[in-house]
Design a protein around this motif. Structure first.
Motif, mmCIF file in Angstrom:
data_model
loop_
_atom_site.group_PDB
_atom_site.id
_atom_site.type_symbol
_atom_site.label_atom_id
_atom_site.label_comp_id
_atom_site.label_asym_id
_atom_site.label_seq_id
_atom_site.Cartn_x
_atom_site.Cartn_y
_atom_site.Cartn_z
ATOM 1 N N HIS A 48 0.829 -1.211 0.000
ATOM 2 C CA HIS A 48 0.000 0.000 0.000
ATOM 3 C C HIS A 48 0.866 1.266 0.000
ATOM 4 C CE1 HIS A 48 -2.498 3.217 1.772
ATOM 5 N NE2 HIS A 48 -3.429 2.699 0.992
ATOM 6 N N LEU A 49 1.928 1.273 0.796
ATOM 7 C CA LEU A 49 2.844 2.429 0.862
ATOM 8 C C LEU A 49 3.448 2.723 -0.508
ATOM 9 C CD1 LEU A 49 4.713 4.542 2.248
ATOM 10 C CD2 LEU A 49 6.233 2.636 2.866
ATOM 11 N N LYS A 50 3.790 1.666 -1.263
ATOM 12 C CA LYS A 50 4.440 1.866 -2.557
ATOM 13 C C LYS A 50 3.457 2.281 -3.646
ATOM 14 C CE LYS A 50 8.629 -0.951 -2.106
ATOM 15 N NZ LYS A 50 9.487 -1.968 -2.769
ATOM 16 N N GLU A 51 2.130 2.106 -3.402
ATOM 17 C CA GLU A 51 1.156 2.399 -4.454
ATOM 18 C C GLU A 51 0.260 3.594 -4.167
ATOM 19 O OE1 GLU A 51 -0.960 -1.257 -5.216
ATOM 20 O OE2 GLU A 51 0.866 -2.248 -5.961
ATOM 21 N N HIS A 52 0.064 3.916 -2.904
ATOM 22 C CA HIS A 52 -0.942 4.930 -2.574
ATOM 23 C C HIS A 52 -0.362 6.029 -1.678
ATOM 24 C CE1 HIS A 52 -3.876 2.402 -4.568
ATOM 25 N NE2 HIS A 52 -3.431 1.362 -3.868
ATOM 26 N N VAL A 53 -0.993 6.319 -0.565
ATOM 27 C CA VAL A 53 -0.504 7.340 0.372
ATOM 28 C C VAL A 53 -0.913 6.926 1.781
ATOM 29 C CG1 VAL A 53 -2.555 8.787 -0.085
ATOM 30 C CG2 VAL A 53 -0.538 9.806 1.001
ATOM 31 N N GLN A 54 -0.004 7.143 2.712
ATOM 32 C CA GLN A 54 -0.266 6.787 4.111
ATOM 33 C C GLN A 54 0.008 7.985 5.022
ATOM 34 O OE1 GLN A 54 2.220 3.361 4.988
ATOM 35 N NE2 GLN A 54 0.847 1.967 3.867
ATOM 36 N N VAL A 55 -0.711 7.997 6.131
ATOM 37 C CA VAL A 55 -0.493 8.992 7.183
ATOM 38 C C VAL A 55 0.170 8.283 8.357
ATOM 39 C CG1 VAL A 55 -1.599 10.649 8.728
ATOM 40 C CG2 VAL A 55 -2.483 10.329 6.401
ATOM 41 N N TRP A 56 1.333 8.773 8.756
ATOM 42 C CA TRP A 56 2.142 8.109 9.790
ATOM 43 C C TRP A 56 2.208 8.947 11.060
ATOM 44 C CZ3 TRP A 56 7.503 6.339 7.381
ATOM 45 C CH2 TRP A 56 7.267 5.428 6.329
ATOM 46 N N ASP A 57 1.871 8.327 12.185
ATOM 47 C CA ASP A 57 2.088 8.948 13.497
ATOM 48 C C ASP A 57 3.536 8.709 13.911
ATOM 49 O OD1 ASP A 57 2.219 9.787 16.088
ATOM 50 O OD2 ASP A 57 0.682 8.414 16.863
ATOM 51 N N VAL A 58 4.388 9.675 13.565
ATOM 52 C CA VAL A 58 5.801 9.606 13.968
ATOM 53 C C VAL A 58 6.091 10.690 15.019
ATOM 54 C CG1 VAL A 58 6.805 8.349 12.023
ATOM 55 C CG2 VAL A 58 6.372 10.800 11.802
ATOM 56 N N SER A 59 5.126 10.888 15.905
ATOM 57 C CA SER A 59 5.293 11.820 17.031
ATOM 58 C C SER A 59 6.526 11.502 17.847
ATOM 59 C CB SER A 59 4.079 11.734 17.965
ATOM 60 O OG SER A 59 2.895 12.020 17.293
ATOM 61 N N CYS A 60 6.907 10.213 17.872
ATOM 62 C CA CYS A 60 8.071 9.771 18.660
ATOM 63 C C CYS A 60 9.375 10.365 18.145
ATOM 64 C CB CYS A 60 8.140 8.256 18.639
ATOM 65 S SG CYS A 60 8.465 7.627 16.988
#
Ligand code: THG
Length: 367
Positions: A48-60
């Motif tokens: 999915h990451l390589k084909e579309h778009v993702q929202v990542w919680d990288v608050s860390c």
């Protein structure tokens, strides 16, 4: 597997409610904060990451903020990368070293202005080191961890999704640069960067209160783009050769051993702590270095402790990150290999939990 106990010491993020509603299946702890590791499965998330778009919680990826007249001087004391040419609006990947030249962190430095910087840290307690330096040298600078939580938007459709929420001007942001954009009356720094090779942005969300409103706005705008919650993906990260501090390198390694020599200008980085030590090791050259490694055979388990690399009955290195790559139909790995065996094409053996496996040292990562 047993569960991990939640408590005040293990921090939630401004986006945790959204992450949970999206069906997060696994977490790790990073900078004492929750970091999602899997939603559907590593393989499904990867495709999915390589084909579309993702929202990542990288608050860390917490920010260490330097503010005051000595901010730039302090920043240069922390890294062997020469910062003199760095302008406000730029981000630099910067090795941070101790007095022996050992890696303390490999963050992204964000220059907001001459006297205001963010250090977007990997998983080590860098705030304590920076406060210690600032106080020990009696610098005129405030050092703290502000309420800033990065939100990643990664994947080939990230420009389209971001333009819908922030306007077409986001398309003009160049790699490792940032600009300011408005969301609900607040000015947010948005950079073209992120912990994947698929392209995308990082929104430095200033103020936890707008975390969920922004999360929801991204999902509402991206329904037809098949936007999903995602997270740094082990498979894609190893294919791309993105290093993980604490896994692929520790304070026992110099930047040169980590292949980060290109981000060091030790001769001109005047004032850098550890400069003398690094000048010494740079002259000799490293005797071991991080390399991509292809491991033969069936999928290997994830690497949760260094696996010895051997050749002719001798230890010649260790593997620290491993996974099966669906796109390259091989086990992909990151390892530290001794000089005698780091030439591309060198055949070695890896002591995996499933037994000895043949492996090949490569010159380039897969993507
Ligand atoms: N973004 C931000 N903060 C971070 C990370 C991030 N903090 C934690 C962790 N990741 C720090 N480590 C890295 C490792 C790699 C990169 C960024 C941060 C990276 N490297 C690119 C590469 O190697 O291809 C480009 C480096 C360059 O050319 O300058 O992006 O991801 N905010």
């Amino acid at each position: 597997m047993a569960q991990i106990a939640l408590s005040r010491r293990l921090r939630r993020t401004p986006f945790s409610d959204g992450v949970e509603a999206a069906g997060v299946k696994g977490y790790t702890v990073y900078n004492r904060m929750l970091l999602p590791t899997v939603f559907e499965s590593a393989e499904v998330d990867y495709r999915h990451l390589k084909e579309h778009v993702q929202v990542w919680d990288v608050s860390c990826e917490r920010q260490v903020e330097l503010r005051g007249p000595d901010a730039a001087r302090l920043m240069q004391m922390l890294t062997p990368r020469d910062l003199r040419g760095m302008l406000p609006g730029q981000c630099y990947y910067v090795p941070i070293v101790d007095e022996t030249g050992g890696m303390l962190n490999d963050p992204v430095a964000v220059k907001l202005s001459e006297d205001r910087w963010w250090i977007s840290i990997a998983d080590s307690d860098l705030l304590l080191w920076v406060k210690g330096i600032a106080n020990g040298y009696r610098l005129d600078v405030l050092v703290d961890e502000p309420d800033v939580s990065p939100l990643g938007v990664q994947g080939p459709k990230s420009d389209e999704l971001m333009a819908r929420v922030f306007g077409d001007r986001v398309r003009d942001i160049r790699f490792f640069k940032f600009d300011k954009f408005e969301f609900e009356g607040r000015e947010l720094a948005i950079a073209r960067s992120g912990y994947s090779k698929q392209g995308g942005f990082e929104i430095y969300v200033e103020g936890s209160d707008i975390g969920m409103p922004l999360w929801n706005a991204l999902f509402a705008a991206g329904e037809d783009l098949q936007v999903r919650a995602g997270c740094p993906n082990l498979i894609e990260r190893i294919e791309g050769g993105l290093l993980s501090y604490g896994n692929d390198m520790t304070d026992d390694n110099t930047p040169h051993e980590c292949g980060l020599g290109k981000f060091c200008n030790t001769h001109t980085a005047i004032g850098c702590i550890g400069r003398d030590a690094l000048l010494r090791v740079a002259k000799e050259g490293p005797v071991q270095q991080i390399r991509p490694i292809a491991i033969d055979g069936e999928p290997v388990p994830p690497c949760d402790r260094p696996w010895p690399i051997v050749a002719g009955g001798k230890r010649v290195g260790q593997v620290t990150s491993t996974t099966w790559s669906p796109d390259f139909s091989t086990n992909v790995a990151i390892g530290m290999v001794k000089l005698s065996h780091w030439e591309p094409g060198t055949r070695v053996e890896v002591e995996t939990p499933d037994g000895l496996r043949g492996a090949t040292v490569r010159d380039k990562f897969w993507i």
